[in-house]
Design a protein around this motif. Structure first.
Motif, PDB file in Angstrom:
ATOM      1  N   ARG A   1      40.025  98.360 -10.680  1.00  0.00           N
ATOM      2  CA  ARG A   1      39.515  99.687 -11.034  1.00  0.00           C
ATOM      3  C   ARG A   1      40.277 100.725 -10.233  1.00  0.00           C
ATOM      4  N   GLY A   2      40.701 101.779 -10.906  1.00  0.00           N
ATOM      5  CA  GLY A   2      41.410 102.866 -10.225  1.00  0.00           C
ATOM      6  C   GLY A   2      40.510 104.086 -10.190  1.00  0.00           C
ATOM      7  N   ILE A   3      40.194 104.555  -8.984  1.00  0.00           N
ATOM      8  CA  ILE A   3      39.277 105.688  -8.851  1.00  0.00           C
ATOM      9  C   ILE A   3      40.019 106.870  -8.241  1.00  0.00           C
ATOM     10  N   PRO A   4      40.157 107.974  -8.987  1.00  0.00           N
ATOM     11  CA  PRO A   4      40.842 109.132  -8.399  1.00  0.00           C
ATOM     12  C   PRO A   4      40.040 109.668  -7.217  1.00  0.00           C
ATOM     13  N   ILE A   5      40.714 110.019  -6.154  1.00  0.00           N
ATOM     14  CA  ILE A   5      40.023 110.582  -4.989  1.00  0.00           C
ATOM     15  C   ILE A   5      39.876 112.080  -5.240  1.00  0.00           C
ATOM     16  N   PRO A   6      38.658 112.557  -5.330  1.00  0.00           N
ATOM     17  CA  PRO A   6      38.453 113.953  -5.705  1.00  0.00           C
ATOM     18  C   PRO A   6      38.635 114.911  -4.535  1.00  0.00           C
TER      19      PRO A   6
ATOM     20  N   VAL B   1      48.966 105.830 -13.908  1.00  0.00           N
ATOM     21  CA  VAL B   1      48.713 104.928 -12.780  1.00  0.00           C
ATOM     22  C   VAL B   1      47.347 104.264 -12.951  1.00  0.00           C
ATOM     23  N   ILE B   2      46.353 105.080 -13.338  1.00  0.00           N
ATOM     24  CA  ILE B   2      44.997 104.521 -13.509  1.00  0.00           C
ATOM     25  C   ILE B   2      44.992 103.483 -14.627  1.00  0.00           C
ATOM     26  N   ARG B   3      45.751 103.766 -15.704  1.00  0.00           N
ATOM     27  CA  ARG B   3      45.830 102.817 -16.832  1.00  0.00           C
ATOM     28  C   ARG B   3      46.456 101.500 -16.383  1.00  0.00           C
ATOM     29  N   GLU B   4      47.518 101.598 -15.594  1.00  0.00           N
ATOM     30  CA  GLU B   4      48.213 100.384 -15.124  1.00  0.00           C
ATOM     31  C   GLU B   4      47.288  99.557 -14.210  1.00  0.00           C
ATOM     32  N   ILE B   5      46.522 100.266 -13.391  1.00  0.00           N
ATOM     33  CA  ILE B   5      45.592  99.579 -12.480  1.00  0.00           C
ATOM     34  C   ILE B   5      44.551  98.826 -13.304  1.00  0.00           C
ATOM     35  N   THR B   6      44.026  99.507 -14.344  1.00  0.00           N
ATOM     36  CA  THR B   6      43.007  98.889 -15.197  1.00  0.00           C
ATOM     37  C   THR B   6      43.592  97.680 -15.922  1.00  0.00           C
ATOM     38  N   ASP B   7      44.822  97.830 -16.438  1.00  0.00           N
ATOM     39  CA  ASP B   7      45.460  96.725 -17.163  1.00  0.00           C
ATOM     40  C   ASP B   7      45.673  95.520 -16.251  1.00  0.00           C
ATOM     41  N   ALA B   8      45.857  95.801 -14.935  1.00  0.00           N
ATOM     42  CA  ALA B   8      46.072  94.695 -14.004  1.00  0.00           C
ATOM     43  C   ALA B   8      44.745  94.041 -13.598  1.00  0.00           C
TER      44      ALA B   8
END
Ligand code: PEP
Ligand code: MN
Length: 338
Positions: A27-32, A17-24
């Motif tokens: 920035r994809g930030i995981p919520i810790p 999911v983070i990769r797809e967000i970056t490709d689009a």
């Protein structure tokens, strides 16, 4: 936008999911933490289209975060953030934290003496400025690097955790290495390059409200830190500028309530800089605790008349002991919170 993953989503699916967000281009930030397994999408390219992300494996739902501050918002993390430093917890809703010490580190002898006194009074964290943001360039500017060395000595001799201010990106590197919590002062609340740098550190940050900043501006400043990956932000209400000139600044108690309504981040209060006079510090502290502040940061000096900065608002050590007792009493009255 918030991408909520299914309970059984794998790490591989989250990474995808983070990769797809970056490709689009976002920035994809995981919520810790233990909030939710979610990824926050942030970007400055306008509206993010949700459907491509909804179709990805492991995704349960995609929600819009309606507030301009995303990571800071309650919408993203419904549970309060608790910042842990050894046995100290900031924001646990049970026990307010008390941070105390002089405005400035003036000498080893003065700093160690005050540190022992506040420790005796019950403080677990020690404050003291080595780099001072002074209104006049001719006022004492702090001991700089030598001041940080003294603070390290305070930690090793007393076990107190250290809070000290970084005033620019240069000294932030030094402060980061010496301190337990980095303070960003009111005058730097909108110094975005400094906020970004603080966001790249691993240390918790106390972010003080700017002299004339709205709550939304304070939350957006915290967003700068969080967007760089540092989720350990503690907000601080320290008084704002109003027409009222009976005190140095006007303590905005409702800031505690507004921050709690909008955000999961802890908020502490600095009654010393708000009041500018020591006889108001205990009453304002009582008010802050009664309103629900997660802690206090107060100035204490063993000899306030000789202090090199902010002597008029610094408590005598005996007054600090009284303050701690009153906070404990008030907190006991509100134990049902825990
Ligand atoms: C301080 O904590 O000594 C200080 C300078 O505070 P503020 O940034 O709130 O003025
Ligand atoms: Mn001060």
């Amino acid at each position: 936008m918030l991408v909520i993953m299914k309970n059984d989503a794998t790490q591989e699916q989250i990474d995808n999911v983070i990769r797809e967000i970056t490709d689009a281009g976002y920035r994809g930030i995981p919520i810790p933490g233990d909030h939710r397994t979610a990824v926050c999408i942030v970007g400055n390219q306008g509206m993010v289209e949700e459907s491509p992300f909804l179709a990805l494996e492991g995704v349960k739902e995609v929600l819009r975060v309606t507030k301009p501050y995303k990571l800071v918002s309650h919408e993203t993390c419904p549970k309060p953030t608790v910042i842990r430093l050894g046995e100290v917890e900031i924001g646990n809703g049970c026990k307010p934290v008390i941070i105390a010490g002089p405005c400035s580190v003036e000498s080893e002898e003065q700093t160690l003496r005050i540190a022992r006194q506040v420790k005796e009074g019950g403080a677990k964290l020690f404050r003291g400025g080595a780099f001072k943001p002074r209104t006049s360039p001719y006022s004492f500017q702090g001991l700089g690097k030598a001041g940080l060395k003294i603070l390290e000595k305070v930690r090793s001799e007393t076990g107190l955790l250290i809070v000290t201010e970084a005033t620019d990106s240069e000294n932030l590197k030094l402060v980061e290495a010496s301190t337990d919590i980095i303070q960003i002062g009111a005058r730097n609340m909108q110094n975005y390059s400094l906020l970004r740098r603080a966001g790249q550190t691993k240390k918790p940050v106390i972010l003080k409200r700017g002299l004339s900043a709205t709550i939304e501006e304070l939350l957006m400043a915290a967003e700068y830190i969080m967007a760089e990956g540092n989720t350990q932000v503690i907000l601080c209400e320290r008084g704002i500028r109003t027409f009222s000139d009976n005190t140095r600044f006007t303590l905005d108690l409702s800031a505690i309530l507004s921050v709690k309504a909008a955000s999961h981040l802890p908020i502490i209060v600095d009654p010393s800089h708000a009041a500018g006079r020591r006889d108001y510090v205990i009453p304002l502290s009582r008010a802050a605790i009664a309103t629900g502040a997660d802690g206090l940061i107060v100035e204490v000096h063993s000899d306030p008349p000789s202090a090199l900065s902010d002597g008029a608002q610094s408590l005598y050590p005996e007054q600090f002991c009284q303050l701690v007792k009153e906070v404990e009493y008030l907190n006991m009255l509100g134990v049902e919170k825990c």
